[in-house]
Write an enzyme that holds these catalytic residues in place. Structure first.
Site, short mmCIF file in Angstrom:
data_model
loop_
_atom_site.label_atom_id
_atom_site.label_comp_id
_atom_site.label_asym_id
_atom_site.label_seq_id
_atom_site.Cartn_x
_atom_site.Cartn_y
_atom_site.Cartn_z
CE1 TYR A 155 -3.54 2.40 0.80
CE2 TYR A 155 -1.98 3.24 2.70
CZ TYR A 155 -2.98 3.20 1.77
OH TYR A 155 -4.17 5.11 1.96
CG ASP A 250 5.71 4.00 0.66
OD1 ASP A 250 5.82 4.50 1.53
OD2 ASP A 250 4.97 3.85 0.58
CE LYS A 278 0.97 4.92 8.31
NZ LYS A 278 1.48 4.51 7.52
#
Ligand SMILES: *Cc1c(COP(=O)(O)O)cnc(C)c1O
Length: 460
Positions: A155, A250, A278
């Site tokens: 994702y 990522d 994050k």
């Protein structure tokens, strides 16, 4: 919801959460501002959280939980860490946004770049999605190619070109996985399975000199935890170099999580571009992408790849990032976190194997995932049995009724934070044992009230 009655644990009250949820449904589609929060994959009303401190959160009905979601990853120090709170409060006294450069951006960049040898320059944005979107544009601008390759089960945020899933076949164009994504966008995205060298080789053959970038979560952690072999990642690195394709790691989850240098550091692989999010923002909205000075020189205003943001490098968000990353750089932070997680997970694995429950627990450092009905380590998305999610659902409810909070989907990983003391982890473990006994139908009367135990002496 009779499951939770087996061990005589009363259901928690969700009256206030239910009231707030009813109201929220009149304001927001599905009552939420991000879909998984709606508890569609688990039992009951979504819990509305009103407070967090250390390893704990409290919901609107004053139920207390040991939290393993950690706001989906950012809170590696736990909730409301004093160093982060104090720095943010201090910086806020001077105003909250200027749309002009501040020294705080330099400070956070310096903190990262002096300790991370995998990137030389960085650009701050406001979310992981934005970081990925910009990294893809940079790769396309740099290589002057259009196609990108992604892996099924990774994702990368809600970027149009990456909301695609594999069709049938070894190497396929993506099929859109969301309404509203033009087919022509998906046609620029090639999707293959993780951990599959053959498919990768074929993709580079089929689309020779067309692939701008391969993007991967080097530690895929958004669709279960699909740990890859170092050797596969190394092969991927070499294949990208051989084909003039940029490799994008990522690291929105893995960055600053499995060590300060993330997965690049863990596997000792040099990607061409890295995206962060994050943890980098300490709980405030920050994302970033970084690369060599040469590649980054293509970004506007130095180069032709346009990318901008009204709130990029926001001082309050930078302050949270600075405070959090400073804590992470303290000696032994990661060693302690990883060691206590290892004991926690090993004890659960031991319990599960003694009882012969069909459950495999994958983990890397402070990230873990419960794979129900898995007889082996799962490395590809299609190896996950969707029916196994029923077991997760039952466990989730049992955990909640006993004071332990996991993210509300069996595809999501759990996180241990610096605030989870060994004592807290021991309590959580007892709750997990009881809940697994219920899941697998081997419930015995509780020897002690695990819920009360979990809630006892918060703040040891
Ligand atoms: C969370 C995540 C994103 C998206 O970040 P947002 O801040 O939610 O936009 C992208 N990539 C990975 C690997 C993520 O885990």
């Amino acid at each position: 919801m009779s499951e939770s009655k087996i061990n005589n644990v009363p259901e928690i009250s969700r009256a206030k959460s239910a009231e707030l949820y009813a109201k929220a449904k009149t304001y927001f589609p599905g009552g939420v501002n991000s879909p998984v929060r709606a508890f569609k994959s688990v039992y009951g009303t979504p819990l509305f959280i009103k407070k967090g401190d250390g390893a704990y959160i409290w919901d609107a009905d004053d139920n207390q939980f040991i939290d393993f979601c950690g706001s989906w990853g950012p809170l590696i120090l736990g909730h409301n860490h004093p160093a982060v709170r104090n720095k943010v409060t201090e910086v806020m006294q001077n105003g909250m946004s200027f749309g002009a450069p501040t020294a705080l951006e330099n400070e956070l960049a310096e903190l990262i770049l002096t300790h991370n040898k995998f990137i030389e320059k960085i650009r701050f944005v406001s979310s992981g999605t934005e970081a990925v979107m910009s990294a893809i544009r940079l790769a396309r601008g740099y290589t002057k190619r259009d196609k990108i390759l992604k892996f099924e089960g990774c994702y990368h945020g809600h970027v149009d070109a990456l909301l695609v899933k594999a069709g049938s076949g070894l190497v396929t164009f993506g099929e859109t996985s969301s309404a509203g994504v033009p087919k022509s966008f998906a046609d620029e995205t090639i999707v293959i399975a993780l951990n599959d060298k053959e498919a990768l080789a074929k993709a580079f053959e089929d689309f020779k000199d067309q692939i701008a970038a391969v993007i991967i979560e080097p530690i895929p952690a958004n669709n279960g935890l699909l740990l890859q072999h170092q050797e596969f990642l190394q092969y991927l690195r070499e294949a990208c170099t051989a084909n003039g394709t940029l490799l994008i790691f990522d690291e929105v989850i893995s960055g600053f999580r499995v060590g300060f240098n993330g997965a690049a550091g863990l596997y000792q692989i040099q990607p061409d571009i890295i995206t962060y999010g994050k943890i980098i923002g300490g709980g405030l909205p920050v994302g970033a992408y970084g690369a060599s000075a040469h590649i980054m020189s293509n970004v506007s205003p130095e180069g032709p790849v346009y990318q901008a943001g009204t709130l990029s490098g926001n001082p309050v968000a930078m302050a949270a990032g600075i405070a959090q990353l400073t804590e992470l750089l303290k000696p032994d932070f990661y060693t302690d976190l990883h060691n206590k997680t290892k004991v926690f997970i090993n004890d659960i694995v031991e319990f599960v194997s003694q009882r012969n429950y069909p459950l495999h627990i994958s983990h890397v450092d402070s990230i873990f995932w419960f794979a129900f009905d898995a007889g082996k380590i799962i490395r590809k998305a299609d190896e996950i049995d969707p029916h196994s999610m029923e077991k997760f659902k039952t466990m989730h409810l049992e955990l909640i009724n006993r004071g332990v909070y996991f993210g509300p989907s069996g595809y999501e990983v759990g996180f241990v934070s610096g605030a989870h003391t060994t004592a807290i982890l021991d309590k959580a473990k007892q709750v997990i044992f009881e809940s697994l006994d219920v899941v697998f139908g081997a419930a015995r009367p509780a020897t002690e009230d695990a819920a009360a135990l979990a809630k006892a002496d918060f703040r040891e």
